[in-house]
Scaffold this motif. Structure first.
Motif, short mmCIF file in Angstrom:
data_model
loop_
_atom_site.label_atom_id
_atom_site.label_comp_id
_atom_site.label_asym_id
_atom_site.label_seq_id
_atom_site.Cartn_x
_atom_site.Cartn_y
_atom_site.Cartn_z
N ARG A 196 0.82 -1.22 0.00
CA ARG A 196 0.00 0.00 0.00
C ARG A 196 0.85 1.27 0.00
NH1 ARG A 196 -3.56 3.07 3.72
NH2 ARG A 196 -2.78 1.94 5.52
N LEU A 200 0.51 4.40 -2.54
CA LEU A 200 0.32 5.80 -2.14
C LEU A 200 1.42 6.67 -2.74
CD1 LEU A 200 -0.80 5.43 1.58
CD2 LEU A 200 -2.18 5.57 -0.48
N SER A 212 -3.84 14.20 -1.92
CA SER A 212 -4.28 14.70 -0.62
C SER A 212 -5.79 14.82 -0.57
CB SER A 212 -3.59 16.01 -0.25
OG SER A 212 -3.84 16.98 -1.21
N SER A 213 -6.43 14.97 -1.72
CA SER A 213 -7.90 15.04 -1.70
C SER A 213 -8.52 13.70 -1.33
CB SER A 213 -8.45 15.53 -3.05
OG SER A 213 -8.62 14.45 -3.94
N ILE A 214 -7.82 12.60 -1.59
CA ILE A 214 -8.36 11.31 -1.18
C ILE A 214 -7.83 10.90 0.20
CG2 ILE A 214 -8.79 10.45 -3.51
CD1 ILE A 214 -6.19 8.79 -3.20
N GLY A 215 -7.22 11.85 0.89
CA GLY A 215 -6.86 11.62 2.29
C GLY A 215 -5.45 11.13 2.52
N VAL A 216 -4.59 11.19 1.50
CA VAL A 216 -3.21 10.76 1.71
C VAL A 216 -2.46 11.88 2.43
CG1 VAL A 216 -1.06 10.04 0.61
CG2 VAL A 216 -3.25 9.38 -0.40
N ASN A 217 -1.82 11.55 3.53
CA ASN A 217 -1.02 12.53 4.27
C ASN A 217 0.32 12.67 3.56
OD1 ASN A 217 0.33 14.11 6.07
ND2 ASN A 217 -0.19 12.88 7.87
N PHE B 53 -8.14 23.15 1.22
CA PHE B 53 -7.02 23.20 0.28
C PHE B 53 -6.36 24.58 0.32
CE2 PHE B 53 -8.11 19.16 -1.25
CZ PHE B 53 -7.06 18.72 -2.05
N LYS B 72 -5.64 20.56 7.17
CA LYS B 72 -4.95 20.02 5.99
C LYS B 72 -5.98 19.25 5.16
CE LYS B 72 -0.59 21.10 6.33
NZ LYS B 72 0.23 20.58 7.41
N PRO B 73 -5.82 19.22 3.83
CA PRO B 73 -6.80 18.52 3.00
C PRO B 73 -7.02 17.07 3.43
CG PRO B 73 -5.15 19.61 1.60
CD PRO B 73 -4.75 19.85 3.02
N HIS B 74 -5.92 16.36 3.76
CA HIS B 74 -6.11 14.93 4.05
C HIS B 74 -6.88 14.72 5.35
CE1 HIS B 74 -2.36 15.54 6.41
NE2 HIS B 74 -2.88 14.61 7.19
N ALA B 77 -10.49 15.23 4.43
CA ALA B 77 -10.94 14.07 3.67
C ALA B 77 -11.24 12.91 4.61
CB ALA B 77 -9.89 13.66 2.63
N ARG B 78 -10.41 12.74 5.63
CA ARG B 78 -10.62 11.66 6.58
C ARG B 78 -11.91 11.84 7.37
NH1 ARG B 78 -4.49 9.91 8.21
NH2 ARG B 78 -3.90 9.81 6.03
N ARG B 83 -13.33 16.73 -2.10
CA ARG B 83 -13.62 17.54 -3.27
C ARG B 83 -13.11 16.89 -4.55
NH1 ARG B 83 -8.68 21.57 -4.57
NH2 ARG B 83 -10.01 22.16 -6.31
N VAL B 102 -6.77 2.70 -5.21
CA VAL B 102 -5.87 3.50 -4.38
C VAL B 102 -6.66 4.53 -3.57
CG1 VAL B 102 -5.10 5.51 -5.72
CG2 VAL B 102 -3.45 4.18 -4.45
N ALA B 103 -7.75 5.01 -4.16
CA ALA B 103 -8.55 6.03 -3.49
C ALA B 103 -9.29 5.50 -2.26
CB ALA B 103 -9.54 6.65 -4.47
N HIS B 105 -7.88 3.99 0.19
CA HIS B 105 -6.91 3.65 1.23
C HIS B 105 -7.36 4.05 2.64
CE1 HIS B 105 -4.89 7.39 2.47
NE2 HIS B 105 -5.62 7.82 1.48
N LEU B 106 -8.26 5.05 2.72
CA LEU B 106 -8.71 5.46 4.05
C LEU B 106 -9.50 4.35 4.74
CD1 LEU B 106 -9.87 9.15 3.62
CD2 LEU B 106 -7.79 8.27 4.69
N THR B 169 -13.53 7.20 -1.82
CA THR B 169 -13.07 7.50 -0.47
C THR B 169 -14.20 7.34 0.55
OG1 THR B 169 -13.66 9.83 -0.62
CG2 THR B 169 -11.43 9.23 -1.35
#
Ligand SMILES: Nc1ncnc2c1ncn2[C@@H]1O[C@H](COP(=O)(O)OP(=O)(O)OP(=O)(O)O)[C@@H](O)[C@H]1O
Ligand SMILES: [Mg+2]
Lengths: 326, 260
Positions: A196, A200, A212-217, B53, B72-74, B77-78, B83, B102-103, B105-106, B169
């Motif tokens: 994973r 990422l 980052s929009s899908i939550g990746v730090n 953002f 922060k954006p992430h 998102a969590r 967006r 991949v999207a 992953h959360l 997500t």
């Protein structure tokens, strides 16, 4: 565990046979014992190059691996010579120290992208060299010489790691050790890229905003990757110092950092094993052109330019179709 | 019931330019709310502030009683506020299926180390992600292009991919910035139905920015209108269509753009 298919397993098997049996046999037959040193160097440089490749994987051009190799070499040398640690314990310690330094440096600079990040990493090697010249513990320009050969480690009387001093051929011992560490490095790299964290990284490499929009730090992952990358650099450097039995501020220079990067380009940024092949070809290529004397550099660079022009995806792209073996 | 998301007095200044001036409105759970306005009105800026953002100059965005602006954006998102982008924003060298995997992953239950060592949980995650990606692509009518490389897709499918990535997500609030741009009439109507079923079947609250007025009037429960960074109106589609200020704002820019 690594999730190889049969064809890949065969490839890995042949490769293992070659480096552990084929090469020593060939060297024994031809009597070219100097090749042990060359190939050991290739293996160690390939470890450091693996780290550079990993930073490429998050879309950062890293021309600073020489700095971390130098740090690793010094940390190991100091721990062995001045603190009296076993080399085998100083080795991971050197990697970890390099990783910690990478985290401290990475926090401010990893925000930068493209050419800006590359330029900053380019000065890192010089900064570490100058630091080594200035600090008392690194002995300035005299460096640290007469590093003893690695001594053995045993647990409950069973030898776990070999005592190099007692070995008849330290060359062979170093060669095997370097190869094993290289294999572990690339197995870890392969696994990382296909897990994973690797996915990422790919998402960040392709689009940081979307990642980052899908939550990746993204800032966290950048730091983690840069730390792992520098860990490999520190490991390779520490082994190098141990083989040379000495470390100087000039043991790794800006040119070495550039070479680590070129190894990745040459082998192929899309392939985990690219930097390994790239290191082998670059190192041997340079050696083979030695007889051209003052034209060595000219021919060497011309060939490099041609390769990068016609094989932009690296040497391994000849064998695999695009996006193939990862 | 208190609103799901509140925009409170949000202002954004870029140097001397005020892109958003003291904007306030509420978003109810499970509604489809559109933000419209002429070019440069500040719609995208507003979305960027909601998704953190870009920071607000002043004011705040509250989601379920918690401030989500200036983070922060992430992190946002969590929390479930995700967006999509006005410009085509995709993972170029991934396939459609890979992007949607991949999207997710959360939703991972295993740690990064678990994935590295190939733990049982990690394997279950991977299987679940693949299965959910199949399901989602089927739902979005993208099954046929699941193995296409994203960079090879036509404009219409790229928009859909952007939405698929956002949906993967598992958001609670999805902010779509011009989701119908570059689509022809049929594609747009198709997408309108899809967005509506996302809301109905997946309990997603949708906010969208769009210039396609027939689509906006069709899809929206409520509409917020911006002009030169100011909120000039808020109401149901029919209220907005008959609002003097709105008609003036649009007639002042391009004739007939509102297309009533
Ligand atoms: N990063 C930035 N720096 C400076 N000014 C900006 C920035 N982003 C947006 N602006 C300005 O803020 C104003 C609002 O822009 P915004 O993108 O929010 O408009 P919009 O309503 O989304 O327009 P469009 O319909 O064309 O997408 C514009 O005048 C724009 O030029
Ligand atoms: Mg916009």
């Amino acid at each position: 565990m690594l999730g190889f298919n049969l064809k890949q397993l065969t490839g890995v098997g042949i490769f293992l046979f070659m480096i552990f049996i084929g090469v020593p046999f060939a060297i024994g037959v031809t009597g070219r014992w100097d090749f042990y040193f060359t190939l050991t160097s290739v293996a160690l440089l390939a470890i450091a190059s693996a780290g550079v490749w990993l930073t490429f994987y998050i879309g950062r051009i890293n021309i600073g691996q020489g700095a971390f190799a130098l740090i690793g070499a010094y940390v190991s040398a100091i721990l062995v010579v001045k603190v009296g640690w076993s080399f085998w314990i100083s080795l991971p310690a050197a990697g970890l120290f390099a990783a910690v330094v990478a985290i401290l440096i990475g926090l401010p600079i990893l925000r930068l992208r493209g050419v800006y990040f590359a330029m900053i990493t380019l000065v890192l090697t010089q900064v570490v060299t100058l630091t080594a010249l200035a600090l008392p513990i690194t002995n300035g320009a005299r460096g640290i010489s007469n590093i003893p050969l690695p001594s053995g480690i045993s647990l409950f009387g069973i030898p776990i790691l070999p005592d190099f001093v007692a070995m008849e051929s330290t060359k062979l011992a170093f060669y095997y050790t370097a190869c094993i560490i290289m294999l572990l490095t690339y197995a870890a790299l392969y696994r990382l890229v296909n897990s994973r964290l690797g996915h990422l990284c790919r998402s960040m490499q392709q689009n940081e905003e979307l990642a980052s929009s899908i939550g990746v730090n993204i800032s966290y992952i950048r730091i983690v990757i840069f730390a792992i990358s520098s860990f490999f650099g520190g490991l390779g450097g520490a082994m190098f110092g141990s083989i040379a039995q000495s470390v100087y501020p000039s043991s790794f220079q800006v040119a070495d950092s550039v070479n680590f990067m070129l190894n990745c380009f040459l082998g192929g940024l899309g392939y985990v094993f690219g930097p390994m092949l790239g290191t082998l070809v670059l190192y041997f290529g340079w050696d083979l052109l030695f007889e051209f004397g003052k034209y060595q550099m000219l021919i060497y660079s011309t060939i490099l330019i041609i390769i990068i022009r016609f094989l932009p995806n690296g040497l391994l792209s000849i064998r695999f179709s695009k996006g193939g073996d990862k | 019931m208190s609103p799901l998301l509140q925009v409170k007095n949000v202002t954004k200044k870029y140097g001397g330019l005020t892109a958003n001036n003291a904007i306030s409105f509420d978003v109810a759970e499970n509604e489809i709310l559109s933000v419209i306005g002429p070019n440069g009105a500040g719609k995208s800026t507003l979305f960027k502030m909601i998704a953190s953002f870009t920071p607000t100059t002043s004011g705040e965005v509250i989601y379920r009683g918690e401030r989500i602006s200036n983070l922060k954006p992430h992190i946002v998102a969590r929390k479930g506020v995700v967006r999509t982008f006005q410009e085509t924003t995709i993972f170029k060298s991934m396939t459609v299926h890979e992007s949607v995997v991949v999207a997710q992953h959360l939703r991972a239950k295993a740690s990064l180390a678990g994935y590295f060592w190939g733990s049982k949980t990690a394997k279950e995650d991977v299987a679940a992600f693949g299965k959910y990606a199949d399901e989602l692509l089927e739902f979005l009518g993208m099954w046929d292009i699941r193995n296409e490389q994203a960079s090879n897709l036509p404009q219409g499918s790229l928009r859909a991919l952007g939405i698929a990535i956002g949906l993967a997500t598992d958001p609670k609030v999805l902010l779509l910035d011009e989701p119908f741009a570059g689509m022809n009439h049929d594609e747009t109507m198709n997408m309108v139905d899809l967005v509506r079923s996302v809301r109905d079947e997946r309990d997603v609250t949708v906010m969208l920015v769009e210039h396609d007025m027939p689509a906006v009037m069709n899809i929206s429960d409520r509409i917020v209108v911006l002009n030169f960074g100011e909120k000039i109106a808020e109401g149901t589609p029919s209220e907005i269509q008959n609002n003097e200020k709105v008609i003036e704002a649009y007639l002042g820019s391009v004739d007939d753009e509102i297309g009533m």
